[in-house]
Design a protein around this motif. Structure first.
Motif, PDB file in Angstrom:
ATOM      1  N   GLY A 299       0.775  -1.233   0.000  1.00 52.15           N
ATOM      2  CA  GLY A 299       0.000   0.000   0.000  1.00 52.15           C
ATOM      3  C   GLY A 299       0.810   1.288   0.000  1.00 52.15           C
ATOM      4  O   GLY A 299       0.238   2.364  -0.110  1.00 52.15           O
ATOM      5  N   ILE A 300       2.108   1.203   0.111  1.00 58.05           N
ATOM      6  CA  ILE A 300       2.952   2.405   0.140  1.00 58.05           C
ATOM      7  C   ILE A 300       3.176   2.889  -1.293  1.00 58.05           C
ATOM      8  O   ILE A 300       3.407   2.100  -2.198  1.00 58.05           O
ATOM      9  N   LYS A 301       3.132   4.214  -1.488  1.00 58.48           N
ATOM     10  CA  LYS A 301       3.388   4.792  -2.811  1.00 58.48           C
ATOM     11  C   LYS A 301       4.889   4.828  -3.085  1.00 58.48           C
ATOM     12  O   LYS A 301       5.671   5.241  -2.238  1.00 58.48           O
ATOM     13  N   LEU A 302       5.254   4.375  -4.283  1.00 56.15           N
ATOM     14  CA  LEU A 302       6.651   4.359  -4.702  1.00 56.15           C
ATOM     15  C   LEU A 302       6.808   5.170  -5.986  1.00 56.15           C
ATOM     16  O   LEU A 302       5.825   5.498  -6.649  1.00 56.15           O
ATOM     17  N   TYR A 303       8.058   5.472  -6.340  1.00 60.78           N
ATOM     18  CA  TYR A 303       8.322   6.170  -7.595  1.00 60.78           C
ATOM     19  C   TYR A 303       8.085   5.225  -8.765  1.00 60.78           C
ATOM     20  O   TYR A 303       8.575   4.114  -8.779  1.00 60.78           O
ATOM     21  N   SER A 304       7.337   5.678  -9.740  1.00 60.19           N
ATOM     22  CA  SER A 304       7.045   4.883 -10.922  1.00 60.19           C
ATOM     23  C   SER A 304       8.058   5.210 -12.014  1.00 60.19           C
ATOM     24  O   SER A 304       8.097   6.337 -12.519  1.00 60.19           O
ATOM     25  N   PRO A 305       8.878   4.241 -12.420  1.00 57.87           N
ATOM     26  CA  PRO A 305       9.860   4.500 -13.473  1.00 57.87           C
ATOM     27  C   PRO A 305       9.201   4.925 -14.787  1.00 57.87           C
ATOM     28  O   PRO A 305       9.750   5.758 -15.508  1.00 57.87           O
ATOM     29  N   ILE A 306       8.040   4.402 -15.071  1.00 59.77           N
ATOM     30  CA  ILE A 306       7.326   4.767 -16.299  1.00 59.77           C
ATOM     31  C   ILE A 306       6.945   6.240 -16.266  1.00 59.77           C
ATOM     32  O   ILE A 306       7.117   6.965 -17.249  1.00 59.77           O
ATOM     33  N   GLU A 307       6.427   6.706 -15.134  1.00 63.14           N
ATOM     34  CA  GLU A 307       6.033   8.116 -14.998  1.00 63.14           C
ATOM     35  C   GLU A 307       7.259   9.034 -15.040  1.00 63.14           C
ATOM     36  O   GLU A 307       7.204  10.114 -15.633  1.00 63.14           O
ATOM     37  N   ILE A 308       8.361   8.621 -14.434  1.00 64.91           N
ATOM     38  CA  ILE A 308       9.580   9.438 -14.466  1.00 64.91           C
ATOM     39  C   ILE A 308      10.076   9.584 -15.903  1.00 64.91           C
ATOM     40  O   ILE A 308      10.446  10.675 -16.332  1.00 64.91           O
ATOM     41  N   ASN A 309      10.064   8.482 -16.657  1.00 68.54           N
ATOM     42  CA  ASN A 309      10.476   8.544 -18.064  1.00 68.54           C
ATOM     43  C   ASN A 309       9.570   9.465 -18.872  1.00 68.54           C
ATOM     44  O   ASN A 309      10.043  10.198 -19.737  1.00 68.54           O
ATOM     45  N   LYS A 310       8.268   9.450 -18.593  1.00 66.59           N
ATOM     46  CA  LYS A 310       7.334  10.339 -19.306  1.00 66.59           C
ATOM     47  C   LYS A 310       7.673  11.802 -19.015  1.00 66.59           C
ATOM     48  O   LYS A 310       7.621  12.642 -19.906  1.00 66.59           O
TER      49      LYS A 310
END
Length: 66
Positions: free
Chosen positions: A51-62
């Motif tokens: 349930g913890i929010k993490l950094y999304s590599p896909i979103e960072i690349n976008k």
């Protein structure tokens, strides 16, 4: 975001800083323009971090592509 660590393979960072100064400045500008907090969209499925929010590599690349 900010640059916290740098690995310079075969002194390429020094090469960029001396010979490609404009490119190095552009790289720094792009990195500093990305908001890392906006990219915390991935929800962990691990048992310990469920349930913890993490950094999304896909979103960072976008964000970098913008």
């Amino acid at each position: 975001m900010k640059i916290s660590e740098i690995y310079s393979h075969l002194n390429r960072l020094e090469y960029l800083m001396v010979h490609k100064h404009r490119l190095w400045k552009e790289i720094q500008g792009v990195i500093s323009a990305v908001s890392a907090e906006k990219c915390k969209t991935k929800i962990s499925k691990e048992r310990a971090k469920r349930g913890i929010k993490l950094y999304s590599p896909i979103e960072i690349n976008k964000e970098f592509k913008k």
